[in-house]
Design a protein around this motif. Structure first.
Motif, PDB file in Angstrom:
ATOM      1  N   ASP A 101     -16.236  -1.493 -12.785  1.00 39.38           N
ATOM      2  CA  ASP A 101     -16.746  -1.918 -11.478  1.00 39.38           C
ATOM      3  C   ASP A 101     -15.635  -1.897 -10.431  1.00 39.38           C
ATOM      4  N   VAL A 102     -16.018  -1.814  -9.165  1.00 38.59           N
ATOM      5  CA  VAL A 102     -15.093  -1.952  -8.044  1.00 38.59           C
ATOM      6  C   VAL A 102     -15.283  -3.353  -7.485  1.00 38.59           C
ATOM      7  N   VAL A 103     -14.222  -4.166  -7.538  1.00 38.57           N
ATOM      8  CA  VAL A 103     -14.339  -5.590  -7.247  1.00 38.57           C
ATOM      9  C   VAL A 103     -13.435  -5.987  -6.090  1.00 38.57           C
ATOM     10  N   HIS A 104     -13.970  -6.836  -5.187  1.00 43.15           N
ATOM     11  CA  HIS A 104     -13.196  -7.438  -4.103  1.00 43.15           C
ATOM     12  C   HIS A 104     -12.829  -8.860  -4.502  1.00 43.15           C
ATOM     13  N   PHE A 105     -11.617  -9.297  -4.077  1.00 41.90           N
ATOM     14  CA  PHE A 105     -11.174 -10.656  -4.371  1.00 41.90           C
ATOM     15  C   PHE A 105     -10.852 -11.384  -3.070  1.00 41.90           C
ATOM     16  N   GLY A 106     -10.951 -12.715  -3.122  1.00 43.51           N
ATOM     17  CA  GLY A 106     -10.639 -13.532  -1.955  1.00 43.51           C
ATOM     18  C   GLY A 106     -11.839 -13.655  -1.043  1.00 43.51           C
ATOM     19  N   ALA A 107     -11.609 -14.186   0.160  1.00 41.36           N
ATOM     20  CA  ALA A 107     -12.684 -14.373   1.131  1.00 41.36           C
ATOM     21  C   ALA A 107     -13.344 -13.037   1.444  1.00 41.36           C
ATOM     22  N   CYS A 108     -14.672 -13.032   1.500  1.00 38.26           N
ATOM     23  CA  CYS A 108     -15.423 -11.800   1.735  1.00 38.26           C
ATOM     24  C   CYS A 108     -15.616 -11.581   3.226  1.00 38.26           C
ATOM     25  N   GLY A 109     -14.840 -10.688   3.817  1.00 41.01           N
ATOM     26  CA  GLY A 109     -15.030 -10.377   5.221  1.00 41.01           C
ATOM     27  C   GLY A 109     -16.431  -9.866   5.498  1.00 41.01           C
ATOM     28  N   LEU A 110     -17.020  -9.212   4.499  1.00 48.28           N
ATOM     29  CA  LEU A 110     -18.377  -8.692   4.634  1.00 48.28           C
ATOM     30  C   LEU A 110     -19.378  -9.793   4.923  1.00 48.28           C
ATOM     31  N   LEU A 111     -19.088 -10.999   4.451  1.00 48.93           N
ATOM     32  CA  LEU A 111     -20.058 -12.077   4.553  1.00 48.93           C
ATOM     33  C   LEU A 111     -19.906 -12.909   5.811  1.00 48.93           C
ATOM     34  N   GLY A 112     -18.987 -12.545   6.684  1.00 47.50           N
ATOM     35  CA  GLY A 112     -18.870 -13.221   7.967  1.00 47.50           C
ATOM     36  C   GLY A 112     -18.482 -14.676   7.860  1.00 47.50           C
ATOM     37  N   ALA A 113     -18.915 -15.475   8.832  1.00 47.81           N
ATOM     38  CA  ALA A 113     -18.465 -16.857   8.943  1.00 47.81           C
ATOM     39  C   ALA A 113     -19.317 -17.829   8.146  1.00 47.81           C
ATOM     40  N   VAL A 114     -20.444 -17.380   7.587  1.00 47.82           N
ATOM     41  CA  VAL A 114     -21.372 -18.305   6.955  1.00 47.82           C
ATOM     42  C   VAL A 114     -21.012 -18.583   5.504  1.00 47.82           C
ATOM     43  N   THR A 115     -20.709 -17.553   4.724  1.00 45.34           N
ATOM     44  CA  THR A 115     -20.458 -17.721   3.310  1.00 45.34           C
ATOM     45  C   THR A 115     -19.291 -16.850   2.877  1.00 45.34           C
ATOM     46  N   THR A 116     -18.446 -17.358   1.992  1.00 49.88           N
ATOM     47  CA  THR A 116     -17.392 -16.559   1.383  1.00 49.88           C
ATOM     48  C   THR A 116     -17.505 -16.706  -0.125  1.00 49.88           C
ATOM     49  N   CYS A 117     -16.777 -15.863  -0.857  1.00 48.24           N
ATOM     50  CA  CYS A 117     -16.801 -15.962  -2.304  1.00 48.24           C
ATOM     51  C   CYS A 117     -15.448 -15.518  -2.839  1.00 48.24           C
ATOM     52  N   ASP A 118     -15.143 -15.911  -4.073  1.00 49.49           N
ATOM     53  CA  ASP A 118     -13.855 -15.576  -4.664  1.00 49.49           C
ATOM     54  C   ASP A 118     -13.816 -14.147  -5.184  1.00 49.49           C
ATOM     55  N   GLU A 119     -14.971 -13.622  -5.564  1.00 54.14           N
ATOM     56  CA  GLU A 119     -15.025 -12.290  -6.162  1.00 54.14           C
ATOM     57  C   GLU A 119     -16.414 -11.704  -5.949  1.00 54.14           C
ATOM     58  N   TRP A 120     -16.473 -10.433  -5.517  1.00 51.84           N
ATOM     59  CA  TRP A 120     -17.776  -9.799  -5.380  1.00 51.84           C
ATOM     60  C   TRP A 120     -17.672  -8.313  -5.696  1.00 51.84           C
ATOM     61  N   VAL A 121     -18.775  -7.757  -6.169  1.00 52.43           N
ATOM     62  CA  VAL A 121     -18.804  -6.373  -6.654  1.00 52.43           C
ATOM     63  C   VAL A 121     -19.277  -5.438  -5.554  1.00 52.43           C
ATOM     64  N   GLU A 122     -18.468  -4.436  -5.266  1.00 52.04           N
ATOM     65  CA  GLU A 122     -18.851  -3.405  -4.294  1.00 52.04           C
ATOM     66  C   GLU A 122     -19.672  -2.306  -4.962  1.00 52.04           C
ATOM     67  N   LEU A 123     -19.231  -1.851  -6.130  1.00 51.45           N
ATOM     68  CA  LEU A 123     -19.940  -0.840  -6.908  1.00 51.45           C
ATOM     69  C   LEU A 123     -19.865  -1.225  -8.379  1.00 51.45           C
ATOM     70  N   ARG A 124     -20.931  -0.937  -9.133  1.00 53.68           N
ATOM     71  CA  ARG A 124     -20.875  -1.234 -10.556  1.00 53.68           C
ATOM     72  C   ARG A 124     -21.369  -0.041 -11.370  1.00 53.68           C
ATOM     73  N   SER A 125     -20.854   0.015 -12.584  1.00 55.41           N
ATOM     74  CA  SER A 125     -21.190   1.115 -13.496  1.00 55.41           C
ATOM     75  C   SER A 125     -22.293   0.693 -14.468  1.00 55.41           C
ATOM     76  N   PRO A 126     -23.156   1.657 -14.825  1.00 49.31           N
ATOM     77  CA  PRO A 126     -23.285   2.972 -14.214  1.00 49.31           C
ATOM     78  C   PRO A 126     -23.994   2.866 -12.865  1.00 49.31           C
ATOM     79  N   VAL A 127     -23.764   3.841 -11.994  1.00 47.42           N
ATOM     80  CA  VAL A 127     -24.402   3.846 -10.682  1.00 47.42           C
ATOM     81  C   VAL A 127     -25.785   4.472 -10.832  1.00 47.42           C
ATOM     82  N   ARG A 128     -26.821   3.662 -10.540  1.00 47.92           N
ATOM     83  CA  ARG A 128     -28.190   4.128 -10.713  1.00 47.92           C
ATOM     84  C   ARG A 128     -28.985   3.912  -9.427  1.00 47.92           C
ATOM     85  N   ILE A 129     -29.854   4.835  -9.131  1.00 47.78           N
ATOM     86  CA  ILE A 129     -30.717   4.723  -7.953  1.00 47.78           C
ATOM     87  C   ILE A 129     -31.555   3.450  -8.063  1.00 47.78           C
TER      88      ILE A 129
END
Length: 253
Positions: A101-129
């Motif tokens: 998997d492709v993983v982000h760590f620390g505060a999630c800039g994607l989630l803006g000012a409302v919610t943050t998380c310690d770890e979130w997945v950008e892409l996971r295997s296998p990639v399926r439609i």
């Protein structure tokens, strides 16, 4: 003229804008995940190379700006992954490959000012439609947002969904086959009167094997209620410093 160049700035507008709708009930803002389709990439990490010293350059344009601009992305070694910097606004994120998997760590800039998380997945295997990654699913009725003494309902969801493969035309690079993943960010407030306020941001991201992100297209609230802003970023050059064999991108002249 100062411009907004990142998803973080786009999502921050969620707490400042309101699109007035109607209706009520206890329907969930997070949609049900669709049925999984065909596998289009066994290993997600080839879609998001993480190699210190690598660089990517994008040309960006916006529906609210008369001129375009350049975005530079670079990676440097950090712990067991990389620190990725996006300029000119100097935004840093930490990423790593974990168990395919492709993983982000620390505060999630994607989630803006409302919610943050310690770890979130950008892409996971296998990639399926149809694969849906649910990052945030908040449904809270413990606060009085309108000041009438009665708690209101506040919902906030963030999810990503694999759309499929598409051919893209890139400036000076010809056509490339890429995997499209859409991100949806939604905020809904339901007052005790039944009135609802809904705000939505979406971002389509295209990943090419052996290259990484080749395009992003964002749609977000802007200015007066009901007004939208789009931003498009396309890859024009990249330099991948890889010590490992990566699949050659599917290119057409």
């Amino acid at each position: 003229m100062r411009r907004s160049h990142s998803i973080k700035q786009a999502v921050a507008m969620l707490v400042m804008a309101a699109l007035v709708g109607c209706g009520g009930g206890r329907d969930r803002l997070m949609p049900e995940a669709p049925e999984l389709g065909a596998m289009i990439q066994e290993n997600a990490t080839v879609l998001r190379p993480l190699q210190p010293g690598s660089t990517w350059t994008y040309e960006a344009e916006s529906s609210t700006s008369p001129t375009g601009w350049r975005i530079d992305v670079s990676q440097r070694a950090f712990e067991d992954g990389v620190r990725e910097r996006t300029s000119p606004n100097s935004t840093d994120v930490q990423l790593a490959h974990r168990r395919g998997d492709v993983v982000h760590f620390g505060a999630c800039g994607l989630l803006g000012a409302v919610t943050t998380c310690d770890e979130w997945v950008e892409l996971r295997s296998p990639v399926r439609i149809g694969d849906q990654i649910e990052l945030v699913d908040l449904d809270d009725s413990s606060h009085d947002y309108t000041g009438d003494g009665v708690p209101d309902r506040f919902e906030y969801v963030v999810y990503r969904r694999v759309v499929g493969e598409e051919w893209l035309s890139l400036p000076g690079l010809g056509s490339v086959r890429a995997v499209r993943v859409d991100t949806f960010i939604k905020q809904r407030t339901t007052e005790t009167t039944g009135e609802q306020r809904l705000v939505e941001v979406s971002c389509a991201t295209w990943y090419a094997p052996g290259i990484g992100i080749v395009r992003r297209h964002m749609d977000m609230p802007y200015g007066p209620v009901g007004t939208r802003r789009t931003q498009d970023e396309r890859l024009v050059a990249w330099d991948l410093q890889s010590a490992f064999a990566l699949p050659a991108p599917a290119l057409q002249p």
